[in-house]
Design an enzyme around this catalytic site. Structure first.
Site, short mmCIF file in Angstrom:
data_model
loop_
_atom_site.label_atom_id
_atom_site.label_comp_id
_atom_site.label_asym_id
_atom_site.label_seq_id
_atom_site.Cartn_x
_atom_site.Cartn_y
_atom_site.Cartn_z
N HIS A 17 0.84 -1.20 0.00
CA HIS A 17 0.00 0.00 0.00
C HIS A 17 0.87 1.26 0.00
CE1 HIS A 17 -3.16 -2.59 2.27
NE2 HIS A 17 -3.66 -2.36 1.07
N LYS A 41 -14.38 -7.95 8.36
CA LYS A 41 -14.09 -8.79 9.53
C LYS A 41 -13.66 -7.91 10.70
CE LYS A 41 -12.51 -11.22 5.75
NZ LYS A 41 -11.41 -10.90 4.85
N ARG A 95 -1.90 -6.23 -7.84
CA ARG A 95 -0.73 -7.06 -7.53
C ARG A 95 -0.51 -8.13 -8.59
NH1 ARG A 95 -3.02 -8.42 -1.75
NH2 ARG A 95 -4.77 -8.57 -3.17
N SER A 133 -3.12 -7.57 3.26
CA SER A 133 -3.45 -7.26 4.65
C SER A 133 -3.98 -8.49 5.37
CB SER A 133 -4.50 -6.15 4.71
OG SER A 133 -3.97 -4.95 4.26
#
Ligand code: PNS
Length: 160
Positions: A17, A41, A95, A133
């Site tokens: 990031h 979450k 990515r 992440s």
């Protein structure tokens, strides 16, 4: 002045990031990193620490470019936040090909909702392309060492 919004959960911000933030800040006059209030979450870091760790990472690691970076939380639609900011661009990182399908769908949907807001993709630096992440969150949850995957501002919080 050209403003762009880089939205995400940033739970936590990774070196991938930060690389996107650095490169986008080199292109736009102002880059607002928009931290989504409610990640799906339960978060690794509470909202205020996600925001603070991004601010610290920018000021500690981006030098002069940090002046172009702002960090703010948002709730609701990304395009509504972009409009409120006067941002004409949404920044996202890619990515691998696996990111492409969902990012393409999101970019088209956002453009349908807000035709004046375009999405610009940056290819995440190769050395960070494996990072996510959610993996960092899992490793940190089991007490593993993530210090080479996240900025120091995050590593400090996870080890403290
Ligand atoms: O870090 P992430 O989880 O990849 O970021 C996803 C994010 C926050 C960009 C996306 O979930 C989002 O834009 N959420 C806000 C709600 C919204 O605008 N949904 C429609 C997107 S097409």
């Amino acid at each position: 002045m050209t403003t762009a919004l880089y939205p995400g959960s940033f739970d936590p911000i990774t070196l991938g990031h930060l690389d996107v933030i650095e490169r986008a800040a080199g292109v736009f006059d102002k880059l607002v990193v928009g931290v989504l209030v409610n990640p799906r979450k339960s978060p690794l870091l509470p909202l205020d620490e996600r925001i603070e760790s991004i601010r610290e990472a920018a000021s500690e690691q981006l030098g002069d470019l940090a002046r172009r970076v702002e960090v703010a939380s948002f709730d609701g639609l990304t395009v509504d936040f972009a409009r409120r900011l006067g941002a004409g661009f949404i920044v996202r990182g890619l990515r691998a090909v696996s990111d492409f399908e969902s990012e393409l769908q999101m970019a088209h949907t956002n453009r349908k909702l807000a035709p004046n807001v375009d999405t610009i993709f940056f290819m995440t630096a190769l050395e960070h392309a494996y990072l996510s992440s959610s993996l960092v969150k899992e490793i940190a949850g089991f007490g593993g060492d993530v210090s080479r995957m996240v900025p120091e501002s995050v590593a400090r919080r996870l080890s403290g």
